[in-house]
Design a protein around this motif. Structure first.
Motif, PDB file in Angstrom:
ATOM      1  N   LYS A   1      10.123 -57.880  23.152  1.00 15.14           N
ATOM      2  CA  LYS A   1      10.615 -57.696  21.785  1.00 15.14           C
ATOM      3  C   LYS A   1      12.070 -57.247  21.775  1.00 15.14           C
ATOM      4  CE  LYS A   1       6.178 -56.669  19.587  1.00 15.14           C
ATOM      5  NZ  LYS A   1       5.400 -55.698  18.783  1.00 15.14           N
ATOM      6  N   GLU A   2      12.433 -56.385  22.752  1.00 13.79           N
ATOM      7  CA  GLU A   2      13.798 -55.895  22.792  1.00 13.79           C
ATOM      8  C   GLU A   2      14.799 -57.007  23.097  1.00 13.79           C
ATOM      9  OE1 GLU A   2      11.219 -54.416  23.855  1.00 13.79           O
ATOM     10  OE2 GLU A   2      11.355 -52.221  23.817  1.00 13.79           O
ATOM     11  N   ILE A   3      14.387 -58.013  23.849  1.00 14.86           N
ATOM     12  CA  ILE A   3      15.307 -59.120  24.152  1.00 14.86           C
ATOM     13  C   ILE A   3      15.144 -60.258  23.145  1.00 14.86           C
ATOM     14  CG2 ILE A   3      15.333 -58.559  26.596  1.00 14.86           C
ATOM     15  CD1 ILE A   3      13.514 -60.920  27.115  1.00 14.86           C
ATOM     16  N   ARG A   4      14.450 -59.971  22.040  1.00 11.41           N
ATOM     17  CA  ARG A   4      14.307 -60.909  20.911  1.00 11.41           C
ATOM     18  C   ARG A   4      13.665 -62.218  21.371  1.00 11.41           C
ATOM     19  NH1 ARG A   4      17.310 -59.343  16.592  1.00 11.41           N
ATOM     20  NH2 ARG A   4      17.527 -61.469  15.799  1.00 11.41           N
ATOM     21  N   ALA A   5      12.612 -62.091  22.187  1.00  8.27           N
ATOM     22  CA  ALA A   5      11.935 -63.279  22.694  1.00  8.27           C
ATOM     23  C   ALA A   5      11.247 -64.061  21.582  1.00  8.27           C
ATOM     24  CB  ALA A   5      10.900 -62.879  23.759  1.00  8.27           C
ATOM     25  N   ASP A   6      10.965 -63.386  20.434  1.00  4.69           N
ATOM     26  CA  ASP A   6      10.281 -64.098  19.364  1.00  4.69           C
ATOM     27  C   ASP A   6      11.179 -65.148  18.715  1.00  4.69           C
ATOM     28  OD1 ASP A   6      11.846 -61.959  18.558  1.00  4.69           O
ATOM     29  OD2 ASP A   6      10.860 -61.829  16.601  1.00  4.69           O
ATOM     30  N   LEU A   7      12.493 -65.082  18.974  1.00  4.77           N
ATOM     31  CA  LEU A   7      13.389 -66.075  18.402  1.00  4.77           C
ATOM     32  C   LEU A   7      13.408 -67.372  19.207  1.00  4.77           C
ATOM     33  CD1 LEU A   7      16.459 -63.895  17.362  1.00  4.77           C
ATOM     34  CD2 LEU A   7      14.460 -64.572  16.005  1.00  4.77           C
ATOM     35  N   TYR A   8      12.919 -67.333  20.441  1.00  3.29           N
ATOM     36  CA  TYR A   8      12.814 -68.558  21.224  1.00  3.29           C
ATOM     37  C   TYR A   8      11.602 -69.338  20.726  1.00  3.29           C
ATOM     38  CZ  TYR A   8      15.976 -65.951  24.230  1.00  3.29           C
ATOM     39  OH  TYR A   8      17.027 -65.228  24.715  1.00  3.29           O
ATOM     40  N   GLN A   9      11.681 -70.640  20.734  1.00  4.10           N
ATOM     41  CA  GLN A   9      10.673 -71.440  20.063  1.00  4.10           C
ATOM     42  C   GLN A   9       9.432 -71.690  20.913  1.00  4.10           C
ATOM     43  OE1 GLN A   9      10.633 -72.322  16.782  1.00  4.10           O
ATOM     44  NE2 GLN A   9      12.214 -70.757  16.866  1.00  4.10           N
ATOM     45  N   GLY A  10       9.555 -71.975  22.216  1.00  7.39           N
ATOM     46  CA  GLY A  10       8.438 -72.066  23.125  1.00  7.39           C
ATOM     47  C   GLY A  10       7.102 -72.441  22.532  1.00  7.39           C
ATOM     48  N   LEU A  11       6.186 -71.463  22.525  1.00  7.46           N
ATOM     49  CA  LEU A  11       4.823 -71.708  22.062  1.00  7.46           C
ATOM     50  C   LEU A  11       4.760 -71.973  20.558  1.00  7.46           C
ATOM     51  CD1 LEU A  11       2.816 -69.033  24.088  1.00  7.46           C
ATOM     52  CD2 LEU A  11       2.965 -71.473  24.508  1.00  7.46           C
ATOM     53  N   LEU A  12       5.677 -71.396  19.796  1.00  8.06           N
ATOM     54  CA  LEU A  12       5.648 -71.625  18.350  1.00  8.06           C
ATOM     55  C   LEU A  12       5.835 -73.101  18.028  1.00  8.06           C
ATOM     56  CD1 LEU A  12       7.720 -68.566  17.061  1.00  8.06           C
ATOM     57  CD2 LEU A  12       5.236 -68.861  17.107  1.00  8.06           C
ATOM     58  N   ASP A  13       6.701 -73.772  18.784  1.00  9.97           N
ATOM     59  CA  ASP A  13       6.877 -75.203  18.566  1.00  9.97           C
ATOM     60  C   ASP A  13       5.588 -75.959  18.858  1.00  9.97           C
ATOM     61  OD1 ASP A  13       9.451 -74.773  17.835  1.00  9.97           O
ATOM     62  OD2 ASP A  13      10.319 -75.295  19.779  1.00  9.97           O
ATOM     63  N   ALA A  14       4.898 -75.558  19.915  1.00  8.15           N
ATOM     64  CA  ALA A  14       3.651 -76.229  20.271  1.00  8.15           C
ATOM     65  C   ALA A  14       2.593 -76.030  19.194  1.00  8.15           C
ATOM     66  CB  ALA A  14       3.139 -75.708  21.615  1.00  8.15           C
ATOM     67  N   VAL A  15       2.571 -74.841  18.613  1.00  4.39           N
ATOM     68  CA  VAL A  15       1.585 -74.568  17.547  1.00  4.39           C
ATOM     69  C   VAL A  15       1.920 -75.357  16.297  1.00  4.39           C
ATOM     70  CG1 VAL A  15       0.647 -72.782  16.050  1.00  4.39           C
ATOM     71  CG2 VAL A  15       1.051 -72.292  18.462  1.00  4.39           C
ATOM     72  N   ASN A  16       3.186 -75.356  15.883  1.00  4.49           N
ATOM     73  CA  ASN A  16       3.572 -76.012  14.640  1.00  4.49           C
ATOM     74  C   ASN A  16       3.515 -77.534  14.729  1.00  4.49           C
ATOM     75  OD1 ASN A  16       4.077 -73.480  13.546  1.00  4.49           O
ATOM     76  ND2 ASN A  16       6.225 -73.490  14.213  1.00  4.49           N
TER      77      ASN A  16
END
Length: 488
Positions: A334-349
């Motif tokens: 969270k501190e390195i703002r990993a949630d802004l990388y798309q990775g798995l979110l792209d796969a889900v969407n």
């Protein structure tokens, strides 16, 4: 290498001084952060190890060539890693220790299973030391000098405080009912009240205790304890954060059982009032340890006479620091703002039917600040392409290689004494010196180019690579200003 740090006594080349210090009063930071790190000087190794590391007779030379095998014969723990033994085709370069992936240390039970031959720590609980010596010789196919092994075995039994700890654990197991012995566990726990700056272990009672039980329900730092079973087929991984991680394996480097790095070593306030952190980091600790110092008035730390074993220790230290960095990244996504990388979110969407996240595993994002990561490499590539777009194609491609026969390297190598003969170490025995001299010469070359050796400099880009023979080299791209560009 005759300039001495006024804070910690580390030996330096004069050109390694801080840019804001003079040649008359040089100041150095990479060794101890200008006094923020303070550890006691290591003690001289006991005989006969001192003579073996320092001698020039055939017996000593063979010992240093096979020092990694001798160390493995007396180590308490085994080391596991994927070693790389490839060499450049058709060349006989210097020896270099290379590994891939993670490096780890393991320890088995106090007694071997079934018909297995005893090894590692199991050989220290033998009452019959002649039988232990026979087992060590058999484990090494009788290729190691039996006389040398007998002398080293006696040295460890007399001077290494870890030996009585394992003997005490074995005696405790033997006092338990036979039907319960294999179900019990004992722990070697370092005393947390010991001075954090000390890494000497003068007596077993001062530094550790044998405590029955697994410790699962007790508030004990897991990185300061080692679990032991009497007889079990399972191997236990030793945490690289444990103070005994290094002395349990590198027994020839720490024959008196000196503690290694741990998370509770306090840092001090520097001369300028600064304090880098509350505790000494792994990187700073190993930087401190891997700078040679004069001990007892004349001798340089014997750690730097260990040749191939020193290389293994350096690689192990780097792997330990890297493992700690990766663990921090894993637990601070969270501190390195990993949630802004798309990775798995792209796969889900992108999926119409949805994706079961439990089947996707957990993705760890390595930021661009982590050297060697894909984002770090990509960022460097993008920066280089931006320079090419601004200054067009490079004008000069320059390669600088390292030479182990540089006079600065040869002058910094230690003398090996033996009788009426004296000889120097090989450059392959001191990769730290080769790297430091190469870095200084690289800095001098870059300054020469910046000062206009090829003409007015617009920009430069370089990368440092290490050959399979262990020597560094630099590939440098030079961009010149328009009037100085090469046109024919």
């Amino acid at each position: 290498m005759d300039s001495v740090c006024t804070h910690c006594g580390a030996l330096h080349f004069l050109d390694e001084r801080l840019s804001n210090s003079s040649k008359v009063s040089p100041k150095y930071s990479v060794c101890c952060l200008q006094g923020q790190i303070s550890l006691p000087l290591p003690s001289l190794p006991p005989q006969p190890l001192r003579d073996l590391l320092n001698g020039t007779d055939p017996r000593s030379r063979v010992f240093r060539e096979k020092i990694r095998r001798y160390n493995a014969a007396f180590a308490f723990t085994s080391s596991g890693a994927r070693l790389t033994t490839a060499r450049l085709a058709g060349t006989e370069g210097p020896y270099s220790f290379m590994m891939q992936g993670a490096i780890y240390h393991q320890m088995g039970s106090l007694l071997p299973n079934g018909d297995d031959a005893p090894s590692y720590a199991q050989l220290y609980i033998y009452d019959d030391q002649q039988a232990a010596l026979d087992a060590r010789s058999a484990n090494n196919d009788h290729e190691l000098n039996r006389g040398v092994m007998a002398e080293l075995q006696g040295m460890f039994m007399q001077h290494n405080p870890l030996v009585p700890l394992y003997k005490a654990a074995h005696e405790w197991f033997m006092r338990q009912p036979p039907e319960q012995r294999n179900d019990l566990m004992a722990r070697i726990v370092l005393e947390p009240t010991a001075d954090g700056r000390r890494y000497n272990l003068p007596t077993a009672n001062e530094v550790a205790a044998i405590i029955p039980g697994s410790g699962e329900n007790e508030q004990v730092d897991k990185h300061r304890q080692i679990g032991i079973r009497l007889q079990s087929g399972d191997l236990q991984f030793i945490s690289h954060l444990n103070p005994l991680y290094a002395p349990l394996h590198y027994v020839l480097l720490f024959p008196r059982g000196e503690q290694g790095w741990h998370i509770h070593i306090p840092s001090l306030q520097g001369t300028n009032g600064n304090r880098h952190a509350e505790h000494v980091s792994q990187r700073c600790y190993y930087s401190y340890v891997l700078h040679p110092r004069i001990i007892h008035g004349s001798e340089v730390d014997y750690l730097f006479r260990a040749g191939r074993l020193l290389q293994e220790y350096m690689v192990d230290a780097w792997a330990s620091v890297e493992a700690s960095n990766l663990a921090w990244i894993q637990h601070h996504q969270k501190e390195i703002r990993a949630d802004l990388y798309q990775g798995l979110l792209d796969a889900v969407n992108a999926s119409d039917e949805g994706v079961n996240l439990a089947e996707q595993g957990q993705r760890i994002i390595l930021p661009s600040t982590h050297p060697g990561s894909s984002r770090h490499m990509y960022q460097l590539f993008q920066d280089s392409m931006a320079i090419c777009r601004r200054f067009r194609k490079p004008d000069i491609f320059l390669t600088m290689t390292a030479n182990p026969n540089w006079p600065e390297v040869q002058a910094a190598l230690l003398d090996l004494a033996g009788g009426d003969h004296t000889r120097k170490q090989d450059a392959a025995d001191r990769p730290d010196i080769v790297a430091r001299v190469f870095h200084l010469k690289k800095q001098a070359l870059l300054k020469l180019i910046k000062d206009g050796f090829f003409g007015e400099l617009a920009a430069d880009v370089y990368t440092i690579e290490f050959q399979k023979r262990g020597l560094p080299h630099m590939h440098l791209l030079i961009f010149l200003r328009e009037p100085y560009k090469i046109r024919d």
